[in-house]
Design an enzyme around this catalytic site. Structure first.
Site, mmCIF file in Angstrom:
data_model
loop_
_atom_site.group_PDB
_atom_site.id
_atom_site.type_symbol
_atom_site.label_atom_id
_atom_site.label_comp_id
_atom_site.label_asym_id
_atom_site.label_seq_id
_atom_site.Cartn_x
_atom_site.Cartn_y
_atom_site.Cartn_z
ATOM 1 N N ASP A 384 0.835 -1.194 0.000
ATOM 2 C CA ASP A 384 0.000 0.000 0.000
ATOM 3 C C ASP A 384 0.875 1.250 0.000
ATOM 4 O O ASP A 384 1.768 1.400 0.851
ATOM 5 C CB ASP A 384 -0.905 -0.023 1.232
ATOM 6 C CG ASP A 384 -1.982 1.045 1.184
ATOM 7 O OD1 ASP A 384 -2.886 0.919 0.345
ATOM 8 O OD2 ASP A 384 -1.907 1.990 1.994
ATOM 9 N N GLU A 413 1.241 -0.595 -5.126
ATOM 10 C CA GLU A 413 0.003 0.162 -5.276
ATOM 11 C C GLU A 413 0.376 1.639 -5.196
ATOM 12 O O GLU A 413 0.371 2.245 -4.128
ATOM 13 C CB GLU A 413 -0.999 -0.225 -4.179
ATOM 14 C CG GLU A 413 -2.361 0.417 -4.331
ATOM 15 C CD GLU A 413 -2.538 1.681 -3.485
ATOM 16 O OE1 GLU A 413 -3.552 2.357 -3.668
ATOM 17 O OE2 GLU A 413 -1.671 1.984 -2.646
#
EC number: 2.4.99.16
Length: 698
Positions: A384, A413
């Protein structure tokens, strides 16, 4: 470089060799370099390469590219995971020099006396080659050398055996004045690093029970989420991505739709990691125990699904790290710890880590956490917001993890500036999210994909039409046809793609003024009745299943380097193909970007990219409908967004010419099913037609 000949501009090389280029086991990797020499003598080039075990592989001969450019090309195919090393060598090729000279002199009419030195030189080269060629070919080489020295033979008979050795001595050359270029690195991953189909769901929503007047909401568990695994596997996905499964903070917990105040039944965002129950190495007690998690991972594996975990290096205010290591966070002027912000957005439930205060301590702890999950059988991490952490940290962490298990993969990401996204790929991330979602015209998509193909040595794309955070306006307003269109584009342009649960149910309602879902699953339980949707025909699952089957069955779709775009005269349409050079398997796609209107277009295909000559006719089979059509370079297509917004063709290789058949009357031998109404599809004509019929005209 040291040696006789210049070797320049070697590829693949990433960041001047600072980082290794990327490939996967079994991938055909192009290697090229610029090499040249003075004068007219022949130059040869080859690739030497070493596997992760340090053992040398047979060298690969390089072929010259476009005349006058001094560019040399070869391909290698690594067969093991790990770090490979390769170098380009240039050498003087005395056989080619001799062949070129003798061929020209004989053609000019020179006789044995004038060619005496050339014939002796040729014999010398062949005698040197005896030690290099396979044992079974040595008799031929020895006989050719003997013929060159035999003055009793006529000149053609003296030189012909030597000239016939061109192929053999290309593969096993005599090399003189060998120059070895710089050594370069190639990191080779397992095939899933390049080719994968991802599906994301929240385990807590699977089997969840919403709150009622009489009872609070009840979270789903790993045990109830197991029931969803067969449905995901049946659609053809092979990676199951789970958002964070750790305890969720209670301090500053967000409510439904990102509300600042949480109610008693609000479950909070899984990305607000950490509470009294533990941090990044713990499991949320509502989901189950570590043993339950292991059983879930094993059940997924039985369905052919590999579980990917989320690695979000951030903390809720009540994460154990906040108390134990306050130095790992940023303290503001008033003494408070800074929460995450991306103005004007605020994330009051998340504290970002500060990697500069105690880098050694943070590195050691994060490595411990990752290796803990590797020990639990996890080999894929979706990271993330990696662009908010130091690049040297990622370079270090990924390398350290791969020392323990080289099969571990990392998906970045990161939706941010291009240089940063490319930089993450260079430092070691296996795959990357992309701008796919925001490329909504055919021209934009083509330009972006061509950029990605040019970057394939360091950045592997993973195309997602939706995520829990991203519901693009094209899906909000495009209706079911747009869901099909975006799935075709994601699944067939990129070898890796993914989708977030609910896509197959056409979920499209956004929070007002935002590019995200209303009643976002990040902040609440969202159970879905998958079976009812399937029974009522409200599911895209059958279409998704077909796309993943086509991907699996066609090796051409397992790569990115082979993506070729073809011209089509309608800007609302995109035409592309992929071809596997080893098997010849070829997939040709025409896709509409218009989810409302019928679109027509005329293709101009790059026939050599399909493995065909410019004049050839060939058969295509539409994998979405099973229909077959005869095509050529120029073809008319019609795409109806409600019936079929894309053609997904496999190219049927032309059969060798058959023996001539007896003459038949016009139209004989052709059935109604042989001839389509138009070159893209539709209903067959009601009467037999010949190939002179206008419908066969490109």
């Amino acid at each position: 470089m040291t040696g006789r000949f210049p070797i320049e501009d070697v590829s693949p090389v990433v960041a001047c060799g600072r980082y290794p280029a990327k490939a996967v086991v079994g991938e055909v990797v192009p290697v090229s370099a610029r090499a040249y020499r003075e004068g007219h003598d022949a130059l040869g080039c080859n690739v030497v390469w070493l596997g992760p075990d340090g053992a040398a592989r047979p060298f690969t001969r390089m072929r010259p590219g476009e005349p006058g450019q001094d560019r040399w090309h070869a391909t290698i195919r690594p067969d093991a995971v790990g770090e490979w090393r390769f170098a380009v060598e240039a050498f003087q090729d005395p056989y080619l020099t001799w062949q070129n000279a003798v061929t020209k002199k004989v053609a000019a009419g020179q006789g044995p006396a004038e060619l005496a030195n050339d014939l002796a030189e040729g014999a010398r080269v062949l005698e040197a080659a005896l030690a290099l060629v396979p044992a079974g070919d040595r008799i031929r080489v020895r006989a050719a050398a003997k013929a060159l020295r035999n003055e009793k033979l006529a000149l053609p008979r003296r030189v012909a055996p030597a000239l016939d050795l061109a192929v053999l001595l290309w593969e096993h050359p005599v090399r003189e004045l060998v120059t070895t270029g710089e050594e370069h690195r190639l990191w080779v991953d397992r095939p899933r690093a390049l080719f994968s189909a991802w599906y994301e769901f929240f385990p807590r929503s699977e089997g969840a029970v919403p709150a009622t007047v009489d009872a609070p909401a009840r979270s789903g568990t790993f045990a109830t989420a197991v029931q969803r695994l067969p449905g995901v596997a049946a659609m053809g996905f092979d990676v199951l991505y789970l958002p964070p499964i750790h305890p969720i903070g209670r301090v500053n917990r967000k409510g439904r739709n990102n509300a600042l105040t949480a109610g008693p039944d609000d479950v909070g965002s899984p990305w607000a990691i950490g509470a009294a129950e533990g941090g990044h190495d713990a499991i949320h007690p509502d989901l189950g125990t570590p043993a339950d998690f292991r059983e879930f991972v094993a059940a997924a594996a039985e369905q052919g699904l590999e579980v990917a975990m989320d690695l979000a290096l951030q903390c809720a205010p009540d994460h154990p790290w906040v108390t134990a290591h306050p130095e790992w966070f940023t303290t503001r002027a008033d003494g408070s710890i800074a929460y995450a912000e991306n103005p004007p957005k605020k994330y009051q439930d998340i504290y970002p880590l500060n990697f500069d205060n105690d880098p050694e301590g943070i590195r050691a702890e994060v490595l411990r956490v990752v290796l803990h999950w590797v020990g639990e059988g996890i080999r894929i991490f979706r990271v993330d917001n990696p662009h908010t952490k130091p690049f040297d940290f990622w370079h270090w962490l990924i390398a350290e993890v791969k020392k323990v298990d080289p099969d571990v993969l990392f998906l970045a990401e990161a939706f941010t500036r291009p240089a940063i996204m490319h930089g993450l790929g260079k430092v070691g991330f296996t795959q990357s999210y992309t701008y796919f979602t925001w490329r909504t015209t055919a021209a934009e998509m083509r330009e972006y994909c061509e950029e990605l193909v040019a970057s394939v040595d360091w950045m592997r794309p993973n195309f997602w039409p939706n995520t829990p955070d991203i519901l693009h306006e094209s899906l909000q307003h495009g209706g079911p046809p747009m869901f099909k269109i975006r799935a075709v584009l994601a699944a067939l342009l990129s070898p890796s793609w993914g989708m977030y649960a609910g896509y197959e149910l056409f979920e499209h309602v956004a929070r007002p003024g935002a590019e995200e879902y209303l009643d976002n699953e990040k902040y609440e339980l969202r159970p879905r009745d998958w079976a009812a949707a399937q029974r009522q025909g409200r599911s895209l699952a059958p279409f998704i299943t077909t796309l993943n089957r086509v991907r699996r069955d066609n090796p051409a779709l397992h790569a990115l380097r082979n993506l070729v775009f073809h011209e089509i005269d309608n800007p609302a349409l995109l035409c592309w193909s992929k071809r596997d050079p080893e098997t010849g398997n070829t997939v040709l796609v025409v896709c509409s970007f218009d989810s409302r209107e019928v679109q027509w277009g005329n293709t101009t295909l790059d026939m050599p990219a399909l493995g065909l000559d410019w004049h050839e006719r060939f058969t295509v089979q539409d994998e979405l409908t099973g229909a077959r059509y005869e095509w050529g370079q120029r073809n008319a297509v019609r795409l109806d967004p409600y019936l079929q917004p894309a053609h997904v063709f496999t190219v049927v290789r032309p059969e060798p010419p058959a023996a001539p058949a007896p003459e038949q009357p016009a139209g004989a031998g052709l059935t109604v099913q042989d001839v389509p109404a138009d070159l893209s599809g539709g209903t067959a004509p009601t009467a037999p037609a010949t190939k002179d019929d206008a419908r066969w005209t490109s």
